[in-house]
Design an enzyme around this catalytic site. Structure first.
Site, PDB file in Angstrom:
ATOM      1  N   LYS A 174      -2.078   3.839 -38.474  1.00  0.00           N
ATOM      2  CA  LYS A 174      -0.742   3.254 -38.417  1.00  0.00           C
ATOM      3  C   LYS A 174       0.306   4.367 -38.463  1.00  0.00           C
ATOM      4  CE  LYS A 174       1.904  -0.498 -40.466  1.00  0.00           C
ATOM      5  NZ  LYS A 174       2.021  -1.120 -39.143  1.00  0.00           N
TER       6      LYS A 174
ATOM      7  N   HIS B 130      -3.018  -0.417 -45.120  1.00  0.00           N
ATOM      8  CA  HIS B 130      -3.409  -0.508 -43.709  1.00  0.00           C
ATOM      9  C   HIS B 130      -4.426   0.563 -43.336  1.00  0.00           C
ATOM     10  CE1 HIS B 130       0.192  -3.059 -43.360  1.00  0.00           C
ATOM     11  NE2 HIS B 130      -0.338  -3.510 -42.229  1.00  0.00           N
TER      12      HIS B 130
END
EC number: 1.17.1.8
Lengths: 266, 266, 266, 266
Positions: free
Chosen positions: C156, C152
């Protein structure tokens, strides 16, 4: 928030703004220009000094004390822009297209009269794309086999992509120069097109798929091992880090530099 | 049949065998030695001149007119082997482990007395592994983020692999030298171990999976784009092309060369 | 322009608009709502009938003859919305979060009194994510080894991602039910964290990298082969095709359906 | 050492060898046969009862009390083998090629007379290959776009591979049945072959590279997301786990089963 480079320039913070590079942007009202203005404003070591759009006077760059100008405009106006910048001692980072040998020769002529000025002209500012092309070129002669797969959104008109075509040619030239034979291939039964297009002896495959943006894999293989160089671009702002790299370095590189890779010291 | 390099050496064929390099192999009875003998025999420009195993006299290399010897033996015997080869004017390509600074210094001393002789000592002859480490090092300073994933068969005892550890250190050093900060990471809630191990500021993840052999990915990322360098080794003979590269080049490189990358002109 | 599904519904064109589904959107002013309105308007077989935002009366759906409403709103208001829709015989496709067993029970109660109405509640409308989870579950018991890598953007907060966590649990449960032992792993020397986090016996690795959005790989391995299921989401509108799938199907599925996979007939 | 399945069958150990399946192997002297014998011997719940090679009497299977026989032999002899096995109440797992509708009909006839006997005939025993084909078929109708890339060693004669061809056909059929139109593709300028071969409306690309064995990727895409199913086979023994799966299950499946996927309950 995209992480910016300012954090590893503590001296800037200690010594005040006098160390900042004053950056002007040509075509500052367009999409590309706006992304560059935003990135310059976000960087601690850069100062956005002036934006110039259609109809605005270039003299703004002089009045604002600009030292480097970024030009992502149009082939019709870029030569006038560059002449003005060079004659006024302002460095330039240029992403505008349309530079052939003739145009490059004219720019070199201007720069010969202003030896302290640096101009960077590059067709591609995506650092990952530039590096993957260079690495492919370096690896080319060490492997028996090489193929290129490029993958793009389905609205693209040309296959293969310009980048894949150039990558294959660079590889083909490097292999020819080293006397490496064509990749081995025992195919005797082929459904038309299965083995891809051939560019300078290198097979190139073009995938078109909804949900993709712009991606490329160069696959090299020899006995028992393969090396894959993959570049994924998922955002139209991937040119920004390369432009900032140019802005920071061009002041120290008088004369004409063609291609971002030239100032990456690879 | 693995494609070999001989096809792009037509001069060899025209001029007869006198252009062939006479190659000897130490440890010729072992698995590694056998693979090297087979590869030398398959190459048009190389001539397998002599094999020496435990108990055999090194003088075989002199009698057979050998000019380059490949040594994949044992730390206990490699220094005696090298002393003999250097003193007799025979070049060496060495994959045997255990060379520290002291041993390298001793070899340099021998070579100082025999200035025409070349010795290559390398910890890794897999061309793809060597290139991927070098490319990772070159790319390190241009990206905000970098992580390493290595994937191996489940019988491996150490995590991360030695190659991944070295790759991370090379990347970490290159980033530190360029003043690049740590990769951005907003993780505030982590299940223990999820973010991998940290080596010189670089996160390293180790996957262990049945059906794999030895694989590694270095992932670089910046605004809107990523660059991935992947190496797959699926066969224990992946060192062969690198050994042949060393055999062909070491005659033109007098003195000590450490690391295959040094003769790849990257 | 994103290719839409309308082209393979020629009957719609021949028979006129009477076959179109009248679709209303709750939260039509938000980012998600706007993307859904745009997709409904672009589809030949759907008709955007009414949008309702904070402060607007729900009665608009009745006045406009709406037959299906999409709700991506807030846990605080979704229950009132659903009660109104069910009582008025309008089907619903719900992406709003916060549904626990108690809430699902209440919705079932309302639907028991209105047997013709269908409600779909799903935590994830990305078709690729739903399929990759289902395939991982189906493959789980056939392989000796399995690991999950999720990748990701670096902003995050949690590692591993919720999707990776759920995927690992589904795999762990499927393997436990089939009596498959833990993945083999001979690691005896580990740098802390290298082997990832463990979720229900499945190792999960979290990569955080600038230039990424949301990606996941499930790797399965057994003797001589591996199977990899990879999902890449590079755009926040990847829920749209799943929502349209729900809109088109929910009219034929009275009662409560939980999870997009339930109407994919896998 | 390859992890085997025996560890999760503790009951076998508690109850003694009487629960073991007695497995015979036809063609036990060949490479494939030897790999199967080794795998049977390594599994706690299986007992290698008899091997039969050219010239050996089939009666060995009866004398040894064999309950399941594995046949990887030749189209010329497989029908005689099967007739003998069925008539003697012995189950069979068959990887031999050459079964057309006529042959399958004959086998069904024999089985009709021996209703307790099970025969599995499968063209592919690699579990990963079987699963990736099935998953591709299941996903086919949910995505706008799909393409197949297969990658093999450079000594392969046909392009695309048989597996890629079958996969594309299964996908094409599933999409046609659901009324999904062809993948969008705006290509207007193509270098011959760049866009691959077309099989039932699905583009297929064939890569040939030294260092590879047998690999395949199916790429699906829709708005903002892609799903990739990748299968890597790096070892000629990847059929073994699928054969053992067949051996363990066929006793409970009387009659003819065609294709490993039929007993995987997908």
């Amino acid at each position: 928030m995209q992480p910016s480079r300012e954090r590893h320039r503590p001296l800037t913070r200690l010594c005040g703004v006098s160390d900042q590079i004053k950056v002007g942007v040509l075509g500052s009202g367009g999409k590309v220009g706006q992304a560059i203005v935003a990135a310059v404003e976000a960087a601690d070591d850069l100062d956005f000094s002036a934006g110039v759009d259609q109809g605005d006077p270039l003299s703004r760059f002089i009045e604002s004390g600009t030292t480097v100008v970024v030009d992502f405009t149009h082939p019709d106006v870029v030569m006038d822009n560059l002449k003005f910048l060079v004659e006024n001692g302002i460095h330039a980072v240029v992403g505008t297209t349309g530079f052939d040998d003739e145009r490059l020769g004219i720019v070199r002529g201007w720069l010969a009269d202003h030896p302290g000025v640096g101009v960077l002209i590059a067709p591609n500012f995506a650092i990952g794309a530039v590096l993957s092309m260079r690495f492919a070129q370096q690896a080319a002669k060490f492997f028996d086999s090489v193929e290129v797969i490029e993958l793009h959104h389905p609205h693209k008109a040309d296959a293969p992509s310009g980048t894949a075509y150039r990558t294959a040619r660079l590889i083909g030239e490097a292999r020819a120069a080293a006397g490496v034979p064509k990749s081995p291939d025992a195919t005797s039964t082929e459904l038309d097109g299965a083995r891809g297009a051939e560019v300078d002896g290198v097979r190139v495959h073009s995938v078109r798929l909804a949900g993709l943006v712009a991606h490329q894999e160069v696959l090299f293989g020899t006995q028992g091992e393969t090396l894959t160089i993959r570049h994924d671009s998922i955002d139209r702002t991937s040119f920004v880090p390369g432009v900032l790299l140019g802005v920071r370095d061009i002041g120290a590189r008088p004369g004409l530099t063609v291609g971002l890779e030239e100032l990456m010291d690879l």
